[in-house]
Design a protein around this motif. Structure first.
Motif, PDB file in Angstrom:
ATOM      1  N   GLY A  80     -44.171  -4.083 -92.794  1.00 15.89           N
ATOM      2  CA  GLY A  80     -45.329  -4.921 -93.061  1.00 15.89           C
ATOM      3  C   GLY A  80     -46.213  -4.320 -94.135  1.00 15.89           C
ATOM      4  N   VAL A  81     -46.458  -2.996 -94.049  1.00 15.53           N
ATOM      5  CA  VAL A  81     -47.294  -2.330 -95.052  1.00 15.53           C
ATOM      6  C   VAL A  81     -46.654  -2.441 -96.431  1.00 15.53           C
ATOM      7  CG1 VAL A  81     -48.068  -0.078 -95.832  1.00 15.53           C
ATOM      8  CG2 VAL A  81     -48.425  -0.737 -93.484  1.00 15.53           C
ATOM      9  N   LYS A  82     -45.347  -2.182 -96.489  1.00 15.51           N
ATOM     10  CA  LYS A  82     -44.690  -2.216 -97.800  1.00 15.51           C
ATOM     11  C   LYS A  82     -44.717  -3.615 -98.393  1.00 15.51           C
ATOM     12  CE  LYS A  82     -41.705   1.734 -97.490  1.00 15.51           C
ATOM     13  NZ  LYS A  82     -40.427   2.268 -97.029  1.00 15.51           N
ATOM     14  N   PHE A 138     -46.811  -5.994 -97.691  1.00 17.26           N
ATOM     15  CA  PHE A 138     -48.177  -6.382 -98.024  1.00 17.26           C
ATOM     16  C   PHE A 138     -48.603  -5.780 -99.364  1.00 17.26           C
ATOM     17  CE2 PHE A 138     -52.638  -5.218 -98.145  1.00 17.26           C
ATOM     18  CZ  PHE A 138     -53.188  -6.484 -98.143  1.00 17.26           C
ATOM     19  N   GLU A 182     -44.180  -0.450 -90.750  1.00 18.40           N
ATOM     20  CA  GLU A 182     -44.000   0.102 -92.095  1.00 18.40           C
ATOM     21  C   GLU A 182     -43.492  -0.975 -93.050  1.00 18.40           C
ATOM     22  OE1 GLU A 182     -42.128   3.968 -92.597  1.00 18.40           O
ATOM     23  OE2 GLU A 182     -41.186   3.202 -94.405  1.00 18.40           O
TER      24      GLU A 182
END
Lengths: 474, 106
Positions: free
Chosen positions: A152-154, A156, A150
């Motif tokens: 990483g997603v944020k 990115f 999560e």
């Protein structure tokens, strides 16, 4: 064409590729340890190479090497080296010991080094993306952990939005100044007194993209979540290397565009004040120590921005010394955070530190030193950084900036000293696991540097001032 | 005769500003899907590229087009990494909804 000025970057990239190849062909079950040792060797070699680079420009004016880039590269390589050493213990304990980890750290460091040498928007963008793309992967490196992915997603989504805005700003700057070099921007700023709207919008977009990377306040939303979710060895890296590189870019653009100093100054002052105040107040409510360090890093970047806002050589060298002291105490704190482990599981609440003074007095002393230093208590490293920054602000007649900074650093002392209180005066729950030699080494080394900063002050100040004057003169 | 001198720079800049606005809107107003966010990011990068090409043509200067070649490469790498991260996230969370990406708060 003088290609030799980029030798540190070239050597580090080639070592990264070589280590990747070495890891792939390794017959053994796990190549993590050997690859990490190789990358430590690569960092040390490149650190020496970077220190010996002569000043000069090359690559058709896209790349520059001077005292300033040398100073920043040294800090960046040190940050990368220490993060790799810390990952030696953390990634084994976390079961993320893939050999790609040190390789990604190397590539991200190369990108950061290119950013410090950029004197053209194209070089800046390439370096920034090289550094960021590797970091997006590093943040979600623990890919079976929902927190890590999560984060990483944020990182990115928000990171690529910021670099998209940066690119849009660059395109406007290109259109309205006719070139991508920093000197083209400077030419427009010094020749015209009235700037077109497109040019100003472009500058503001570039500033937004860069402020996102150092997590200065209006663009700091991602910082606590990403710091908490990312593996702690990555958080160490994230809180030092990309920030130093972006800070170097901000310093270079700001000092190059001297005709615009006044307008820049107001923007930077507001951002610095907001970062200091929101970083200091936001940290008070945090129970998770990594989130607390995230807010603390927001505040520290604000203090360093005060040095930038002065726009004088004294202010710039104060900001550089602030960044150096921040590197030492920050990496030391993260070494202690990695040592917080019970029965093989990492714990992150500040209340897990309770009674550390009795159960592991050496670690508690180290943590107390880092906390006192971050709070700005006199003989330690953090005090000198703050002292020089506030001194530069006062001599540049930015009195209110210094006053707000001092008030906020008193607020900040609360949550740093709370950690010390928890360690020494609360009942201990259970002692931590025995920690490895590499952690003791890093926390002890950083503790020595933090305590003895007044002894190393002189060379650091001399180099910092040389770096600042090489920049201001440009 | 260069086409940009007959049409003028303004239409190009308007379209690219529109693309930027759609991209920003897609990131902030979209509460549904992470893949839509990825598409919006691509849109923002393409708006910057359109700007660079238009300026490059109007200024009779090749630097902007060189920059576009670099930034296209980076955009490709960026979407590859983005997809990889979203796949890793999906395997843990079994969802790509944006409102589900909120286990860390505070």
């Amino acid at each position: 064409m003088n290609w030799t000025i980029a030798i540190p970057e070239i050597v580090l990239s080639i070592s990264g590729l070589f280590i990747l190849l070495f890891g792939v062909v390794q017959k053994k079950e796990n190549a993590f340890f050997s690859c990490t040792i190789l990358s430590v060797a690569a960092f040390i070699t490149v650190g020496f190479l970077a220190l010996t680079m002569p000043p000069g420009g090359g690559y058709l004016g896209l790349f520059i090497s001077d005292n300033f880039s040398r100073f920043m590269k040294f800090l960046i390589i040190l940050g990368g080296l220490l993060s790799v050493v810390l990952s030696l213990d953390y990634n084994e304990g976390n079961n993320t010991n893939q050999f790609e980890f040190p390789v990604l750290i190397i590539f991200s460091t190369v990108g950061a080094m290119i950013m410090t040498s950029a004197c053209n928007l194209m070089t800046l963008y390439m370096g920034l993306e090289l550094s960021s793309l590797a970091l997006y992967i590093l943040c979600s490196f623990d890919r079976d952990n929902v927190f890590s992915t999560e984060s990483g997603v944020k990182y990115f989504v928000l990171g690529s939005l910021a670099s998209g805005l940066l690119l849009y700003g660059m395109s406007l700057l290109y259109g309205f100044s006719g070139g991508l070099g920093f000197d083209d921007i400077q030419r427009v700023l010094t020749t015209n007194s009235q700037h077109s709207a497109g040019f100003v919008i472009g500058l503001v977009f570039v500033l937004i993209g860069l402020c996102f990377k150092i997590s200065a306040v209006p663009f700091h939303m991602w910082t606590p979540d990403v710091y908490q979710g990312a593996p702690t060895s990555v958080t160490t890296f994230l809180s030092t290397v990309p920030k130093f590189a972006t800070f170097a870019v901000l310093l270079r653009i700001m000092t190059t565009s001297s005709g615009f100093t006044h307008q820049w100054q107001i923007l930077i002052e507001v951002i610095a004040i907001l970062s200091i105040v929101i970083g200091s107040i936001g940290a008070i409510a945090q129970i998770n120590i990594k989130r607390m360090m995230a807010y603390s890093s927001i505040a520290h970047m604000g203090y360093a921005l005060i040095g930038l806002a002065t726009g004088t050589a004294a202010g710039v060298s104060a900001a550089l010394i602030y960044l150096a002291s921040y590197l030492f105490m920050n990496v030391g704190t993260f070494a202690v955070i990695i040592a917080m482990r019970r029965k093989g599981r990492f714990v992150e609440s500040i209340h897990d530190l309770a009674g550390l003074g009795k159960t592991d007095s050496a670690l508690a002393v180290a943590m107390a030193i880092f906390m006192f230093s971050m709070a700005g208590v006199p003989p330690l490293a953090g005090f000198f950084g703050k002292f020089l920054v506030f001194g530069a602000a006062i001599s540049a007649h930015l009195m209110w900036l210094a006053v707000i900074g001092i008030v906020a650093s008193i607020i900040g002392a609360f949550f740093y000293l709370r950690i010390v209180k928890i360690m020494y005066f609360d009942q201990s729950v259970e002692s931590f696991d025995q920690h490895s030699l590499s952690l003791s080494f890093v926390s002890f080394g950083m503790g020595i540097v933090t305590v003895g900063f007044c002894l190393f002050m002189r060379p650091i100040m001399v180099y910092g001032f040389m770096a600042a004057t090489s920049l201001i003169k440009m | 005769m260069n086409i940009i001198h007959t049409i003028g720079l303004a239409p190009y800049l308007t379209v690219s500003a529109g693309l930027l606005a759609i991209g920003m809107f897609g990131i902030f107003a979209n509460r549904k899907n992470l893949l839509v966010v990825l598409m919006s990011i691509e849109l923002i990068l393409l708006s910057a590229n359109l700007n660079l090409i238009a300026f490059s043509s109007a200024l009779q200067n090749l630097t902007g087009q060189i920059m576009v070649v670099f930034s296209l490469t980076i955009a490709a790498a960026e979407s590859a990494i983005g997809i990889a991260i979203i796949v890793a996230y999906f395997r843990n969370r079994h969802s790509v909804q944006i409102e589900d990406a909120s286990i860390m708060k505070g």
